[in-house]
Scaffold this motif. Structure first.
Motif, PDB file in Angstrom:
ATOM      1  N   PHE A 129      -4.549   1.504  12.929  1.00 44.54           N
ATOM      2  CA  PHE A 129      -4.551   0.969  14.289  1.00 44.54           C
ATOM      3  C   PHE A 129      -4.367  -0.548  14.244  1.00 44.54           C
ATOM      4  CE2 PHE A 129      -6.657   5.000  14.837  1.00 44.54           C
ATOM      5  CZ  PHE A 129      -6.259   5.427  16.093  1.00 44.54           C
ATOM      6  N   PHE A 130      -3.593  -1.066  15.193  1.00 45.57           N
ATOM      7  CA  PHE A 130      -3.364  -2.505  15.326  1.00 45.57           C
ATOM      8  C   PHE A 130      -3.632  -2.875  16.784  1.00 45.57           C
ATOM      9  CE2 PHE A 130      -0.666  -0.780  12.077  1.00 45.57           C
ATOM     10  CZ  PHE A 130      -0.751  -1.667  11.025  1.00 45.57           C
ATOM     11  N   THR A 131      -4.631  -3.706  17.032  1.00 54.31           N
ATOM     12  CA  THR A 131      -4.942  -4.148  18.388  1.00 54.31           C
ATOM     13  C   THR A 131      -4.831  -5.662  18.459  1.00 54.31           C
ATOM     14  OG1 THR A 131      -6.457  -2.285  18.716  1.00 54.31           O
ATOM     15  CG2 THR A 131      -6.638  -4.127  20.252  1.00 54.31           C
ATOM     16  N   GLN A 132      -3.890  -6.135  19.266  1.00 56.87           N
ATOM     17  CA  GLN A 132      -3.677  -7.568  19.499  1.00 56.87           C
ATOM     18  C   GLN A 132      -4.169  -7.879  20.918  1.00 56.87           C
ATOM     19  OE1 GLN A 132      -2.374 -10.048  17.624  1.00 56.87           O
ATOM     20  NE2 GLN A 132      -2.455 -11.545  19.250  1.00 56.87           N
ATOM     21  N   TYR A 133      -5.036  -8.896  21.063  1.00 57.38           N
ATOM     22  CA  TYR A 133      -5.645  -9.125  22.368  1.00 57.38           C
ATOM     23  C   TYR A 133      -6.106 -10.567  22.510  1.00 57.38           C
ATOM     24  CZ  TYR A 133     -10.122  -8.816  19.844  1.00 57.38           C
ATOM     25  OH  TYR A 133     -11.164  -9.023  18.981  1.00 57.38           O
ATOM     26  N   MET A 134      -6.421 -10.933  23.755  1.00 59.94           N
ATOM     27  CA  MET A 134      -7.106 -12.190  24.050  1.00 59.94           C
ATOM     28  C   MET A 134      -8.578 -11.869  24.228  1.00 59.94           C
ATOM     29  SD  MET A 134      -4.593 -14.403  24.110  1.00 59.94           S
ATOM     30  CE  MET A 134      -5.393 -15.829  24.863  1.00 59.94           C
ATOM     31  N   ASP A 135      -9.443 -12.629  23.519  1.00 54.95           N
ATOM     32  CA  ASP A 135     -10.865 -12.336  23.648  1.00 54.95           C
ATOM     33  C   ASP A 135     -11.442 -13.013  24.888  1.00 54.95           C
ATOM     34  OD1 ASP A 135     -11.378 -15.015  23.055  1.00 54.95           O
ATOM     35  OD2 ASP A 135     -12.023 -14.630  21.000  1.00 54.95           O
ATOM     36  N   THR A 136     -12.717 -12.823  25.118  1.00 55.31           N
ATOM     37  CA  THR A 136     -13.354 -13.316  26.339  1.00 55.31           C
ATOM     38  C   THR A 136     -13.429 -14.837  26.396  1.00 55.31           C
ATOM     39  OG1 THR A 136     -15.490 -12.978  25.224  1.00 55.31           O
ATOM     40  CG2 THR A 136     -14.732 -11.245  26.709  1.00 55.31           C
ATOM     41  N   GLN A 137     -13.126 -15.501  25.290  1.00 53.44           N
ATOM     42  CA  GLN A 137     -13.065 -16.964  25.280  1.00 53.44           C
ATOM     43  C   GLN A 137     -11.628 -17.473  25.296  1.00 53.44           C
ATOM     44  OE1 GLN A 137     -15.782 -18.921  22.506  1.00 53.44           O
ATOM     45  NE2 GLN A 137     -16.910 -16.997  22.235  1.00 53.44           N
ATOM     46  N   GLY A 138     -10.680 -16.566  25.559  1.00 53.56           N
ATOM     47  CA  GLY A 138      -9.283 -16.961  25.685  1.00 53.56           C
ATOM     48  C   GLY A 138      -8.555 -17.175  24.378  1.00 53.56           C
ATOM     49  N   ARG A 139      -9.100 -16.672  23.273  1.00 52.49           N
ATOM     50  CA  ARG A 139      -8.477 -16.847  21.962  1.00 52.49           C
ATOM     51  C   ARG A 139      -7.676 -15.611  21.579  1.00 52.49           C
ATOM     52  NH1 ARG A 139     -13.955 -18.174  18.792  1.00 52.49           N
ATOM     53  NH2 ARG A 139     -14.341 -16.148  19.788  1.00 52.49           N
ATOM     54  N   PRO A 140      -6.482 -15.797  20.965  1.00 55.25           N
ATOM     55  CA  PRO A 140      -5.719 -14.641  20.485  1.00 55.25           C
ATOM     56  C   PRO A 140      -6.397 -14.037  19.266  1.00 55.25           C
ATOM     57  CG  PRO A 140      -4.644 -16.680  19.814  1.00 55.25           C
ATOM     58  CD  PRO A 140      -5.782 -17.077  20.706  1.00 55.25           C
ATOM     59  N   ARG A 141      -6.523 -12.716  19.266  1.00 56.35           N
ATOM     60  CA  ARG A 141      -7.207 -12.043  18.165  1.00 56.35           C
ATOM     61  C   ARG A 141      -6.405 -10.817  17.717  1.00 56.35           C
ATOM     62  NH1 ARG A 141     -12.782 -12.795  18.206  1.00 56.35           N
ATOM     63  NH2 ARG A 141     -12.728 -11.601  16.257  1.00 56.35           N
ATOM     64  N   LEU A 142      -6.605 -10.426  16.478  1.00 58.82           N
ATOM     65  CA  LEU A 142      -6.013  -9.213  15.923  1.00 58.82           C
ATOM     66  C   LEU A 142      -7.067  -8.474  15.132  1.00 58.82           C
ATOM     67  CD1 LEU A 142      -3.798  -7.278  14.798  1.00 58.82           C
ATOM     68  CD2 LEU A 142      -3.413  -8.969  12.999  1.00 58.82           C
ATOM     69  N   GLN A 143      -7.203  -7.175  15.392  1.00 53.34           N
ATOM     70  CA  GLN A 143      -8.085  -6.351  14.588  1.00 53.34           C
ATOM     71  C   GLN A 143      -7.385  -5.034  14.284  1.00 53.34           C
ATOM     72  OE1 GLN A 143     -12.298  -6.145  14.946  1.00 53.34           O
ATOM     73  NE2 GLN A 143     -12.343  -7.541  16.703  1.00 53.34           N
ATOM     74  N   MET A 144      -7.598  -4.529  13.080  1.00 58.55           N
ATOM     75  CA  MET A 144      -7.031  -3.232  12.698  1.00 58.55           C
ATOM     76  C   MET A 144      -8.045  -2.146  13.047  1.00 58.55           C
ATOM     77  SD  MET A 144      -4.989  -4.136   9.194  1.00 58.55           S
ATOM     78  CE  MET A 144      -4.326  -2.480   9.073  1.00 58.55           C
ATOM     79  N   PRO A 146      -9.095   0.750  16.550  1.00 56.83           N
ATOM     80  CA  PRO A 146      -8.753   1.254  17.880  1.00 56.83           C
ATOM     81  C   PRO A 146      -9.321   0.324  18.947  1.00 56.83           C
ATOM     82  CG  PRO A 146      -9.659   3.002  16.511  1.00 56.83           C
ATOM     83  CD  PRO A 146      -9.881   1.725  15.776  1.00 56.83           C
ATOM     84  N   ARG A 147      -8.673   0.302  20.090  1.00 55.35           N
ATOM     85  CA  ARG A 147      -9.073  -0.613  21.170  1.00 55.35           C
ATOM     86  C   ARG A 147     -10.512  -0.383  21.622  1.00 55.35           C
ATOM     87  NH1 ARG A 147      -4.979   0.377  24.891  1.00 55.35           N
ATOM     88  NH2 ARG A 147      -6.280   1.616  26.266  1.00 55.35           N
ATOM     89  N   ASP A 148     -10.960   0.883  21.638  1.00 53.33           N
ATOM     90  CA  ASP A 148     -12.298   1.170  22.165  1.00 53.33           C
ATOM     91  C   ASP A 148     -13.417   0.781  21.195  1.00 53.33           C
ATOM     92  OD1 ASP A 148     -11.858   3.106  20.289  1.00 53.33           O
ATOM     93  OD2 ASP A 148     -12.333   4.807  21.580  1.00 53.33           O
ATOM     94  N   GLU A 149     -13.059   0.297  20.001  1.00 57.93           N
ATOM     95  CA  GLU A 149     -14.082  -0.166  19.057  1.00 57.93           C
ATOM     96  C   GLU A 149     -14.240  -1.684  19.075  1.00 57.93           C
ATOM     97  OE1 GLU A 149     -13.431   1.353  15.158  1.00 57.93           O
ATOM     98  OE2 GLU A 149     -13.304   3.454  15.807  1.00 57.93           O
ATOM     99  N   ILE A 150     -13.534  -2.340  19.991  1.00 51.76           N
ATOM    100  CA  ILE A 150     -13.581  -3.804  20.085  1.00 51.76           C
ATOM    101  C   ILE A 150     -14.308  -4.187  21.376  1.00 51.76           C
ATOM    102  CG2 ILE A 150     -12.198  -5.917  20.152  1.00 51.76           C
ATOM    103  CD1 ILE A 150      -9.972  -4.310  18.746  1.00 51.76           C
ATOM    104  N   GLN A 151     -15.250  -5.109  21.298  1.00 50.53           N
ATOM    105  CA  GLN A 151     -16.143  -5.395  22.419  1.00 50.53           C
ATOM    106  C   GLN A 151     -15.714  -6.586  23.282  1.00 50.53           C
ATOM    107  OE1 GLN A 151     -18.613  -3.210  23.029  1.00 50.53           O
ATOM    108  NE2 GLN A 151     -17.863  -2.099  21.229  1.00 50.53           N
ATOM    109  N   ASP A 152     -14.986  -7.550  22.715  1.00 52.57           N
ATOM    110  CA  ASP A 152     -14.785  -8.818  23.434  1.00 52.57           C
ATOM    111  C   ASP A 152     -13.350  -8.976  23.944  1.00 52.57           C
ATOM    112  OD1 ASP A 152     -13.729  -8.994  20.903  1.00 52.57           O
ATOM    113  OD2 ASP A 152     -14.229 -11.107  20.626  1.00 52.57           O
TER     114      ASP A 152
END
Length: 294
Positions: A129-144, A146-152
């Protein structure tokens, strides 16, 4: 900030594309020098048959979830899995790096009174799984993950899953059309692969989650085919559209051949990927089938 976001998105996309550009396949080489015969089995990863790269290569790696042999009665036996090497060189010099390689090489020794029919070899990669997102502080983040396992998460930029499937065959006695194995993306031969000659027509079915894949205006689906003595050295493959789950081509040379297919699909609440709702928005699948032409 915008440059950072773009760079990170490109890095993720390149990771996904790298995984898709690499193929996973199974090598099966039969020996009839002694009876009963045996087969040498191993995994392939990369671009060129029969062996191109190591599974934990820095230029694109993959891990296996399952590696099995399925007998004519559909009983499954786990095959030896490749070891979990670090992927780091074991020796570095000014001219080269040396990497340990475990491609799950093993011998399948057939028995004199063993069951006749088609034995299927199956490899399934661990889902990535590859999830690319902006976190709650407006920072670009990447985590390997699933989306539902990421909190911020504040905003999703990309959310994908990738998985590869590979098949090959060992025929004892007469060929019979093999049954589907239930792979997410699966190539099923409808031609006797045990006695192919140059110029023979090879016909296959291609299934996506058990349903025939077909070319449409939305998605042009096709298989590619190349052999150890045809196409690889020049960097091209034979090409055939998939129409109502069916494709075909004529083999052009003796030796090992591989059929490959890739498919991208969207996750929807009422589609075949509905179990991934909340985990990913798109799924990339790759499948291969290998055989030998006499």
């Amino acid at each position: 900030m915008r440059k950072t976001i773009v760079f990170t998105v490109l890095a993720v996309l390149l990771s996904v594309v790298s995984a898709r550009a690499h193929s996973l396949w199974i090598n099966v080489f039969e020996s009839h020098a002694h009876q009963p015969p045996h087969a040498m089995v191993s995994l392939g990863w990369g671009h060129v048959l029969p062996m191109d790269d190591i599974l934990n290569s820095p230029s694109g790696n993959i891990a296996l979830d399952r590696f099995e042999l399925i007998d004519p009665a559909m009983a499954r036996t786990d095959l030896l899995m490749p070891g979990q090497a670090s992927g780091e060189p074991v020796l570095t010099t000014g001219n080269f790096d040396l990497f340990a390689a475990d491609m799950a090489l093993q011998k399948v020794a057939l028995k004199k009174d063993g069951a006749e029919g088609v034995y299927q070899l199956s490899a399934v990669s661990t889902a990535s799984f590859f999830t690319q997102y902006m976190d709650t502080q407006g920072r670009p983040r990447l985590q390997m993950k699933p989306r539902d396992e990421i909190q911020d998460i504040q905003k999703i930029l990309m959310s994908v899953k990738y998985q590869a499937f590979a098949k090959s065959f060992l025929t004892v006695g007469a060929w019979t059309d093999p049954a589907p194995l239930g792979h997410g993306l699966e190539i099923i031969p409808r031609t006797d692969l045990s006695n192919l000659r140059i110029g023979d027509l090879v016909e296959v079915d291609v299934l996506f989650h058990g349903q025939p894949l077909t070319a449409t205006a939305k998605s042009i689906e096709y298989i590619t085919a190349q052999g150890s003595g045809f196409g690889q050295s020049d960097g091209f493959s034979l090409f055939s559209y998939i129409i109502n789950g069916k494709a075909q081509f004529r083999v052009q040379s003796a030796g090992q051949w591989m059929i490959s297919v890739s498919h991208k699909d969207d996750v929807t609440p009422d589609g075949p990927l509905k179990d991934l709702v909340g985990k990913a928005d798109q799924v990339y699948h790759g499948a291969s089938l290998t055989f030998t032409v006499k």
